[in-house]
Design an enzyme around this catalytic site. Structure first.
Site, short mmCIF file in Angstrom:
data_model
loop_
_atom_site.label_atom_id
_atom_site.label_comp_id
_atom_site.label_asym_id
_atom_site.label_seq_id
_atom_site.Cartn_x
_atom_site.Cartn_y
_atom_site.Cartn_z
N SER A 147 62.49 112.12 43.01
CA SER A 147 63.08 111.39 44.12
C SER A 147 64.61 111.33 43.98
O SER A 147 65.12 110.97 42.92
CB SER A 147 62.50 109.98 44.13
OG SER A 147 63.02 109.30 45.23
N GLY A 148 65.30 111.69 45.02
CA GLY A 148 66.76 111.64 45.02
C GLY A 148 67.39 112.93 44.53
O GLY A 148 68.62 113.04 44.42
N THR A 152 65.05 116.85 50.50
CA THR A 152 65.11 116.74 51.96
C THR A 152 66.43 117.30 52.49
O THR A 152 66.46 117.99 53.51
CB THR A 152 64.92 115.26 52.37
OG1 THR A 152 63.70 114.83 51.80
CG2 THR A 152 64.87 115.10 53.86
N ASN A 197 66.53 106.33 45.71
CA ASN A 197 67.14 107.09 46.81
C ASN A 197 67.19 106.21 48.05
O ASN A 197 66.18 105.63 48.43
CB ASN A 197 66.27 108.35 47.06
CG ASN A 197 66.82 109.23 48.15
OD1 ASN A 197 67.84 108.92 48.77
ND2 ASN A 197 66.14 110.33 48.39
N SER A 200 64.67 107.82 50.85
CA SER A 200 63.59 108.51 50.14
C SER A 200 62.43 108.84 51.08
O SER A 200 61.97 107.98 51.83
CB SER A 200 63.11 107.60 49.01
OG SER A 200 62.11 108.26 48.29
N SER A 201 62.00 110.10 51.03
CA SER A 201 60.86 110.49 51.87
C SER A 201 59.61 109.92 51.24
O SER A 201 59.32 110.22 50.09
CB SER A 201 60.72 112.01 51.94
OG SER A 201 61.97 112.62 51.99
N GLY A 422 58.23 115.77 43.54
CA GLY A 422 58.08 116.47 42.27
C GLY A 422 57.30 115.59 41.32
O GLY A 422 56.84 114.49 41.69
N GLU A 424 56.22 112.84 38.92
CA GLU A 424 56.75 111.47 38.81
C GLU A 424 56.20 110.83 37.54
O GLU A 424 54.99 110.83 37.31
CB GLU A 424 56.33 110.64 40.02
CG GLU A 424 57.27 110.83 41.20
CD GLU A 424 57.00 109.86 42.35
OE1 GLU A 424 56.08 109.04 42.25
OE2 GLU A 424 57.73 109.96 43.34
N1 LIG Z 1 73.52 119.22 48.60
C1 LIG Z 1 73.93 117.97 48.65
N2 LIG Z 1 75.22 117.68 48.84
C2 LIG Z 1 75.65 116.40 48.88
N3 LIG Z 1 74.83 115.33 48.74
C3 LIG Z 1 73.53 115.55 48.55
C4 LIG Z 1 73.00 116.88 48.49
N4 LIG Z 1 71.68 116.79 48.28
C5 LIG Z 1 71.38 115.47 48.22
N5 LIG Z 1 72.49 114.73 48.37
C6 LIG Z 1 72.57 113.25 48.35
O1 LIG Z 1 71.44 112.76 47.67
C7 LIG Z 1 70.68 111.89 48.49
C8 LIG Z 1 69.21 112.07 48.22
O2 LIG Z 1 68.80 113.34 48.64
P1 LIG Z 1 67.38 113.58 49.31
O3 LIG Z 1 67.07 112.50 50.25
O4 LIG Z 1 67.40 114.96 49.81
O5 LIG Z 1 66.46 113.46 48.06
P2 LIG Z 1 64.92 113.83 47.96
O6 LIG Z 1 64.78 114.80 46.85
O7 LIG Z 1 64.41 114.22 49.28
O8 LIG Z 1 64.31 112.46 47.50
P3 LIG Z 1 62.90 111.80 47.88
O9 LIG Z 1 61.87 112.47 47.06
O10 LIG Z 1 63.10 110.39 47.52
O11 LIG Z 1 62.74 111.99 49.32
C9 LIG Z 1 71.07 112.24 49.90
O12 LIG Z 1 70.94 111.14 50.75
C10 LIG Z 1 72.52 112.65 49.73
O13 LIG Z 1 73.35 111.51 49.73
MG LIG Z 2 63.17 113.44 50.60
#
Ligand SMILES: Nc1ncnc2c1ncn2[C@@H]1O[C@H](COP(=O)(O)OP(=O)(O)OP(=O)(O)O)[C@@H](O)[C@H]1O
Ligand SMILES: [Mg+2]
Length: 1050
Positions: A147-148, A152, A197, A200-201, A422, A424
């Site tokens: 997560s984070g 996404t 996050n 977070s999705s 991924g 956890e």
């Molecule tokens: N390539 C990137 N460039 C800049 N900031 C990023 C990038 N990727 C992620 N972030 C930052 O990290 C935060 C978390 O990313 P994201 O929501 O994609 O995580 P996730 O892997 O989907 O987590 P979850 O499993 O909780 O959904 C985003 O809101 C953004 O602020």
């Molecule tokens: Mg996500």
């Protein structure tokens, strides 16, 4: 080196290169202006000292986790967040905007080979897109990470890449917009702020993007996995409920809130403040609501549907608001009327259902009152069920709007994007982590299978012996979880379904009994002393491929049952709310079969997902979170090591490095290193494979270090490659020492490459356009007989255009030219109009040009045509000969004759032969025409004067002779009968007579013979017969016999 930084001093240096040609200057300036070009130069090999290796397979010590992390760290510090493991992309969340996702970046990665540019999401996206198009094989991109970690964000960026770089038409643009806009909607309803996050999705997402044969995105489909419904009723400290609730309260318009019976204050709603943080600084709920509202419209939600959907969202947060206890023993529900309206159900019935449970005892239905705890969980179950089911409804609705509607074309290609949780591992891991980690086991299995399979296939294709790779096959763990009857899920289901006092603990005991001996399963009871210390009695441990995880069994049964009391279900099935009505199907009530448990449903959906992914060519993006505090620039090694382990990256690398570290197509390898061997430099003219063999022999590669395949060279160890790379560096310097080479070699090569690139891109564009045109043409041809429609409009326009262009080139040259191109069916009428207009135009221009004399000539010719065309044999011969005003000039006419004419103006004169009426003797005469009469002259004498008024008519034969008879009245004493004359210009002469005497209709053309009056009622006859030559003589029968040759066949 002036290209590398673009600092002021270096620019000055550039200016001082006054001898640089403008073209070269342009190239260099572009290089200075663009980091990207620098990045292109920055291959993994040359840049390895500065920023590590951009492909982990090039790590010398590829089994060392420390070396792996060090390489990540080096690159992360330089803002190089992407690194490959072969074709797997490892991405580290930068937590800051790096400006590497601009349109320029997209262009840079478009159509470029994977390894020619620095690692990037766009390289993976483009690679998948090109493989899909060229190999016609469906693709999928699997994004995983904790997560984070940025999953996404990555999936959104990939989607944007396709939206910007793929071809588009009007329809495609709508689909692109909908694909992009599905994200804010799904995020509003499916994402929440968690400790890890802020966005977070809370569900897994697999999205198919469908492309048509032109490579344009034309549709999409989303599958959602395991929404974390429990969040609707409970959030941990510091976390929030799903974004949509806060967005609605913050951003919803006044009258909307009034209709929904909502207040702006989140504190009013227990469900929204369990985590005690309704406001988050990084989130602007108000503006997010606007974005979501707009996105819903773009996706195609009607106003009505949006209203109904918000009703449900409002209802989900409402129950606790008015649900409270009156006393210890009895509970009361005081629900606002508005809630019933929102849910579209009867208030009394819902109240009853929330506080009672229907039980069937001895065949009788009884309503048993619930205690406070039971009623609360019934209420929560209702909220979760409503939210969960309407979330699925939302996904289905989005799918309907993304569906490709063209039934005639089903043959699309697909790129799937999987954004899924991924591995956890928390302090306390429950049912959710169990499902998530099981999902990751399955994905790992898929990865291993597909990677090994593709490796093996490549070796086979290249004719290289496959060397078995040692790897950990995690099938054993997947079986442990999912096997029928014996697997953990089956045991869990059994406990959920069996009668009697089943509990989480009996479940644990059952596990111990059934899978206790499994090498990847441990419980407190089964563990050795050391492990016992770190395990609770209510936990079981799975030894996952990525590491060990302890799961606490508390709540497993409830979560797996995911039950909604039957009477609550009945109430919801009666809902008049249009959406809930679809979500709660009445058939569920009559269906005797127990619904599948949560774990079984998840297992089935995973099996389906695996099937989908197996049918596609996968690419992988592994996301890593650099620290827990969402800070830019902080590289927390412990945290990263943990993720490297749980993402299985070292295993990835080991599999990828099991055979050869590096492989390249011959042409690429030769192009790069050809300067290292005199035989291959500057150009190798023979076969590529021979060139590479010559080159590696010269470089002294040992046989075990490399293999030559059919089209590629495989190098086993990075060190071999690095040695070659170092040699290349040295060679470049030595080349650089020679001023000739500086000027001629490197810059020239640079410019050549640049220019070749431009030409190639242009050619590719032309090819693309040509292919498009051909396709449109073929489709148009197929649909050509139908009404004008999008399929045939291009073709029809083309046919019209080409007809008009052909016509333009082949217009008739003059009025006599009757040629005209055959028009297409659709243009027949227009063509006829055009033909007439063209003729009118030609006639008009012709007429405008003619002189009065010529006009006069034409008028006479017209009359001649009217009289003689197709009637007299020598008429055609007369057509090209101009009519003259006279055949006798002044001297040829006797002055006495002229004198006798006096003021009478002579209009035409011609020498003629007169045949006597009796003996048909031929005598030379002159025929003069004046305004009033025709005069026959013999030298100085006017022998006969025939007034036009008295001229009854003129007879002439249809043959080619020149004889004609002027008929005069026989009772006129002055006349001695009809006059038989012959003229060498008979057509001209008779035309003049017809005009002067106004007797156009009195010229008779006879076949066979002409009868004429000789005087005093007697008649003479002239017989005309065709023959070989002209003969005029008196025949024995007393007739005048004329033989005339045939000039024209009729
Ligand atoms: N390539 C990137 N460039 C800049 N900031 C990023 C990038 N990727 C992620 N972030 C930052 O990290 C935060 C978390 O990313 P994201 O929501 O994609 O995580 P996730 O892997 O989907 O987590 P979850 O499993 O909780 O959904 C985003 O809101 C953004 O602020
Ligand atoms: Mg996500």
């Amino acid at each position: 080196y002036c290209c590398q930084g673009g600092k002021p001093s270096e620019v000055v240096l550039l200016r001082s290169f006054t001898y640089i040609t403008p073209l070269l200057l342009l190239v260099l300036l572009q290089v200075v202006a663009s980091d990207g070009v620098r990045a292109m130069m920055e291959s993994a090999l040359t840049a390895r000292d500065r920023v590590g290796v951009q492909d982990f397979v090039l790590l010398e010590n590829h089994t060392s986790e420390a070396a792996f992390i060090e390489n990540l760290r080096k690159r992360f510090k330089e803002n190089l967040i992407y690194t490959y493991i072969g074709s797997v992309l490892v991405s580290v969340n930068p937590y800051k905007d790096l400006e590497i996702y601009t349109k320029n970046h997209m262009e840079r990665y478009r159509g470029v080979n994977f390894y020619e540019v620095s690692p990037h999401l766009y390289a993976v996206s483009d690679n998948s897109y090109r493989s899909m198009r060229t190999e016609r094989k469906d693709q999928c991109i699997l994004i995983s990470g904790e997560s984070g970690a940025g999953k996404t964000e990555a999936s959104k960026k990939i989607l944007q890449y396709y939206a910007v770089t793929c071809p588009a038409s009007e329809h495609v643009q709508t689909i692109k917009d909908r694909l992009l806009q599905s994200n804010p909607v799904l995020e509003a309803f499916g994402n929440a702020k968690t400790l890890r996050n802020d966005n977070s999705s809370r569900f897994g997402k697999y999205m198919d993007i469908q492309f048509d044969f032109k490579g344009a995105p034309v549709g999409g489909h989303i599958i959602n996995y395991l929404l974390e419904k429990s969040r609707v009723v409970h959030q941990n400290h510091g976390e929030r409920n799903f974004h949509i609730f806060y967005q609605l309260i913050e951003g919803g318009e006044e009258d909307l809130l009034r209709r929904l019976g909502l207040e702006r204050n989140p504190q009013q709603y227990q469900y929204l403040v369990k985590g005690n943080c309704p406001k988050v600084s990084s989130i602007n709920d108000r503006s997010d609501w606007k974005v979501v509202r707009k996105a819903l419209t773009v996706i195609g939600f009607s106003e009505d549907e949006v209203e109904v959907r918000t009703n449900i969202a409002a209802a989900c947060m409402t129950p606790t608001f008015h649900f409270f206890v009156r006393d210890e023993t009895r509970i009361h529900v005081d629900v606002l009327v508005v809630l019933f309206q929102l849910l579209g159900v009867n208030g009394t019935v819902l109240t009853e259902a929330l506080t009672h449970k229907k039980i069937i005892a001895k065949g009788e239905e009884l309503m048993s009152p619930l205690n406070l705890e039971q009623a609360s969980s019934a209420r929560d179950a209702l909220s979760k069920a409503v939210y969960g089911r309407t979330f699925t409804w939302l996904v289905n609705k989005i799918n309907a709007s993304l569906a490709y509607t063209d039934d005639s074309y089903k043959n699309w290609s697909v790129i799937g994007l999987l954004d899924i949780y991924g591995f956890e591992v928390f302090q306390n891991n429950s049912f959710e982590q169990f499902c998530i980690n099981y999902c990751n086991e399955k994905l790992q299995q898929l990865f291993i299978e597909l990677t090994l399979k593709s490796e093996q296939e490549e070796y086979e294709a290249e004719g290289i012996t496959w060397e078995p790779v040692q790897y950990f096959n995690n099938k054993i763990i997947c079986d442990l979880v999912e096997e029928k009857f014996k697997g953990i899920i089956s045991i869990l289901d059994e406990e959920c379904l069996r009668p009697g006092d089943a509990s989480d603990i009996t479940f644990l005991e059952k596990l111990e009994d059934t899978v206790g001996g499994h090498p990847h399963f441990v419980t407190h009871k089964l563990a050795d002393g050391k492990t016992r210390k770190v395990m609770g009695r209510d936990e079981f441990r799975l030894l996952h491929y990525a590491g060990e995880v302890n799961y606490n069994v508390n709540g497993f049964l409830d979560k797996n049952n995911d039950l909604l009391f039957r009477n609550l279900k009945e109430v919801m099935c009666m809902s008049e709310n249009k959406i809930l009505n679809q979500c709660f199907d009445r058939e569920e009530l009559t269906d005797k079969k127990r619904p599948d448990t949560a774990a079984t449903q998840f297992k089935a959906s995973l099996a389906k997902l695996m099937e989908i992914l197996m049918s596609k060519e996968p690419s992988y993006i592994r996301c890593i979170k650099p620290n827990d505090s969402k800070q830019a620039g902080r590289f927390d090694e412990v945290l990263i090591r943990h993720q490297v382990k749980y993402l299985g990256l070292m295993e990835n690398l080991r599999v990828r490095r099991a055979g050869f570290a590096y492989r390249r197509r011959y042409e690429v390898f030769l192009q790069r290193y050809k300067s290292l061997c005199p035989d291959t430099w500057p150009n190798w003219r023979g076969k590529l494979a021979d060139g590479v063999a010559t080159l590696v022999k010269h470089l002294g590669y040992k046989p075990e270090e490399y293999k030559l395949g059919r089209s590629k060279i495989f190098i086993r160890f990075p060190k071999t490659l690095f040695a070659t790379e170092d040699a290349l560096e040295t060679r470049k310097h030595s080349l650089g020492e020679s001023p000739q080479h500086v000027l001629l070699s490197l810059p020239t090569i640079g410019i050549q490459a640049w220019w070749r690139g431009i030409l190639a891109r242009r050619r590719a564009q032309r090819r693309r356009q040509a292919a498009d045109t051909i396709r449109r043409f073929i489709k148009g041809f197929i649909y050509r007989h139908q009404e004008r429609c999008p399929e045939n409009e291009y073709f029809l326009d083309y046919v019209r255009y080409s007809f008009l262009m052909k016509l333009r080139r082949n217009l008739p040259k003059n009025v006599l030219d009757k040629s005209w191109p055959t028009p297409p069916a659709a243009l027949t009428e227009a063509s006829e109009h055009l033909r007439k207009m063209c003729m009118q135009n030609m006639v008009w221009t012709y007429c405008k040009r003619i002189s009065p004399e010529w006009k006069h000539q034409m008028e006479q010719k017209m009359i001649a045509s009217e009289i003689f065309k197709d009637k007299k044999d020598n008429y055609p011969q007369s057509v090209p000969k101009l009519f003259v005003s006279t055949r006798l000039n002044g001297e040829e006419i006797n002055p006495k004759v002229l004198q006798a004419l006096g003021t009478e103006k002579m209009k035409y004169a011609v020498p003629v032969t007169k045949y006597d009426r009796k003996g048909y003797k031929a005598r030379p005469r002159q025929l003069l025409l004046t305004a009033n009469c025709a005069i026959i002259v013999e030298e100085a004498k006017l022998k006969q004067r025939i007034d036009y008024k008295a001229l009854k008519g003129v007879s002439v034969s249809s043959l080619s002779d020149g004889l004609f008879v002027l008929h005069v009245p026989s009772d006129d004493n002055k006349q001695k009968g009809d006059v038989v004359l012959q003229s060498d210009h008979v057509i001209e002469t008779l035309t003049k007579v017809a005009i002067c005497a106004d007797k156009i209709n009195n010229i008779n053309i006879n076949q066979g013979s002409i009868t004429f009056t000789v005087g005093q009622g007697k008649e003479g006859i002239i017989d005309f017969t065709p023959g070989s030559e002209l003969l005029v003589a008196k025949a024995k029968n007393g007739h005048l016999s004329v033989t005339a040759p045939r000039l024209n066949s009729r």
